[in-house]
Design an enzyme around this catalytic site. Structure first.
Site, short mmCIF file in Angstrom:
data_model
loop_
_atom_site.label_atom_id
_atom_site.label_comp_id
_atom_site.label_asym_id
_atom_site.label_seq_id
_atom_site.Cartn_x
_atom_site.Cartn_y
_atom_site.Cartn_z
N ARG A 16 72.10 85.33 113.15
CA ARG A 16 72.93 85.62 113.91
C ARG A 16 72.79 86.55 115.13
NH1 ARG A 16 74.82 81.39 111.05
NH2 ARG A 16 75.75 81.95 109.08
N LYS A 94 64.58 72.84 115.76
CA LYS A 94 65.64 72.16 114.64
C LYS A 94 66.51 71.22 115.15
CE LYS A 94 67.62 72.88 110.86
NZ LYS A 94 68.48 74.03 110.46
N HIS A 131 67.90 69.27 109.70
CA HIS A 131 68.97 69.50 108.60
C HIS A 131 69.32 67.96 108.23
CE1 HIS A 131 72.92 71.39 106.93
NE2 HIS A 131 72.97 70.30 106.77
N HIS A 165 66.00 72.69 103.59
CA HIS A 165 66.80 72.86 102.43
C HIS A 165 67.01 71.63 101.55
CE1 HIS A 165 69.68 71.90 105.36
NE2 HIS A 165 69.72 72.99 106.11
N ASP A 237 67.54 79.83 103.81
CA ASP A 237 68.76 79.52 104.47
C ASP A 237 69.51 80.55 104.16
OD1 ASP A 237 70.37 77.81 106.01
OD2 ASP A 237 71.02 76.45 104.32
C1 NCD Z 1 74.24 77.67 107.91
C2 NCD Z 1 74.94 78.54 108.64
O1 NCD Z 1 75.73 79.11 108.36
O2 NCD Z 1 74.57 78.85 109.68
N1 NCD Z 1 75.38 77.28 106.65
C3 NCD Z 1 74.69 76.63 105.66
O3 NCD Z 1 75.57 76.12 104.89
N2 NCD Z 1 73.49 76.37 105.41
C4 NCD Z 1 73.65 76.38 108.79
C5 NCD Z 1 73.11 75.42 107.99
O4 NCD Z 1 71.86 75.74 107.84
O5 NCD Z 1 73.47 74.29 107.82
ZN ZN Z 2 70.53 76.83 107.48
#
Ligand code: NCD
Ligand code: ZN
Length: 335
Positions: A16, A94, A131, A165, A237
């Site tokens: 973030r 990404k 993703h 992931h 993640d």
């Molecule tokens: C991630 C996020 O909050 O940025 N959320 C998640 O559920 N993994 C985004 C992502 O990697 O999909």
């Molecule tokens: Zn992520």
């Protein structure tokens, strides 16, 4: 019993910006020596100015702790000038299908829109991080996306593609079918299934995208990590959201694991008599796959018992308040 890891890496994490970054980034930088920093901010990190500003914030929060941030760009159609300018500053680009997860509204709507960019990335040896989910039924989204991975892997056969992931046995099988496919897997997807999220009382702190799947998927992912599978890397993640965005109607997707991921991984691998595999899973595979050389950091664990904090600031970690057998007892960083 004590156990050591050398320069652990987190190959998928969300820092973030602003106050949240200042809270969470040092927690990763304490125990990891590097990590892949995802670009899904608002607005996304998708040009040199955004990258400059974001990298500065990330380095200010992590460099004193001996952490190398591997920066990423958010996929859009890029020119060759842009990619040439940025290639040495990023570990990859990404790709988010539009609207599939947190802050992905500006993601890719049609793969053809980025075909030229993908070809240039292949030539410039810039990895593609994906993703991989469709907009289909939630449990089928990853499996439905696998044909897109296959098209990408065969069309751009020199492009390094990381399936981020992964959550299914089918994704794991695909990993072995194409030389240029690699994958990350999170802590939660090695441990939980959909039952832990919604089988009893709802647990929003385990809710993420892609959602955890069936026991056979979880078991296959865990076996691959414990092996360790040479193309599988740890990527937490870790995705912090403030408590009021998790414990509400319309809960945000994302599980916050960064500060406790390594301790829990040590416990998990120890339980399966596979501690020997953890160095490869949490560092050596990523170093080899990406060709990175992270800062030297030795992290020592002891099975002296610990309790996972109830919260970090306003963020609730995975398994908050639960006991773990291993704790981090020492971190030696070469600054
Ligand atoms: C991630 C996020 O909050 O940025 N959320 C998640 O559920 N993994 C985004 C992502 O990697 O999909
Ligand atoms: Zn992520």
């Amino acid at each position: 019993m004590s156990f050591q890891l050398n320069s652990p890496l987190d190959m998928h994490l969300h820092f973030r910006e602003g106050a949240m970054l200042d809270l969470v980034a040092p927690l990763s930088a304490h125990s990891f020596s590097g990590g892949v920093v995802m670009p899904n901010l608002v607005p996304p990190v998708d040009d040199v100015h955004r990258l400059d500003a974001y990298e500065r914030q990330v380095r200010a929060a992590t460099s004193p702790l001996g952490f190398e941030p591997y920066m990423t760009l958010f996929m859009r159609p890029y020119t060759s000038e842009e990619l040439s300018e940025l290639r040495d500053r990023i570990i990859g680009v990404k790709l988010y299908p539009a609207g599939i997860t947190t802050h992905s509204d500006q993601g890719v709507k049609n793969m053809d829109d980025v075909a030229d960019t993908l070809r240039m990335m292949e030539e410039m040896e810039i990895p593609l991080l994906v993703h991989g989910e469709t907009q289909g039924f939630v449990l089928d989204r990853e499996v439905e996306f696998l044909s897109t991975y296959e098209q990408l892997a065969s069309r751009y056969s020199k492009l390094k593609i990381v399936m981020e992931h992964i959550t299914t046995l089918d994704a794991l099988r695909l990993l072995d079918r194409y030389d240029n496919l690699y994958a990350t897997v999170t802590l939660q997807h090695l441990m939980i299934t959909l039952d832990d999220i919604a089988g009893g009382l709802m647990n929003p702190h385990l809710f993420c995208k892609p959602i955890a799947k069936r026991p056979e998927d979880r078991d296959a992912l865990l076996s691959a990590a414990l092996a360790p599978h040479p193309k599988l890397m740890f990527g937490s993640d870790s995705a912090p959201h403030p408590r009021d965005k998790k414990e509400c109607c319309g809960c945000a997707a994302g599980v916050f694991t960064a500060p406790v991921a390594l301790q829990i991984l040590v416990e998990l691998f120890a339980k399966h008599n596979a501690l020997d595999a953890l160095q490869a899973f949490t560092s050596d595979n990523a170093r080899r796959i990406y060709g990175v050389n992270p800062p030297k950091k030795v992290v020592e664990f002891d099975n002296c018992g610990d309790v996972i904090p109830e919260r970090y600031g306003d963020v609730i970690p995975i398994f908050a308040g639960q006991s773990t057998s291993y704790a981090i007892t020492r971190v030696d960083t070469e600054l």
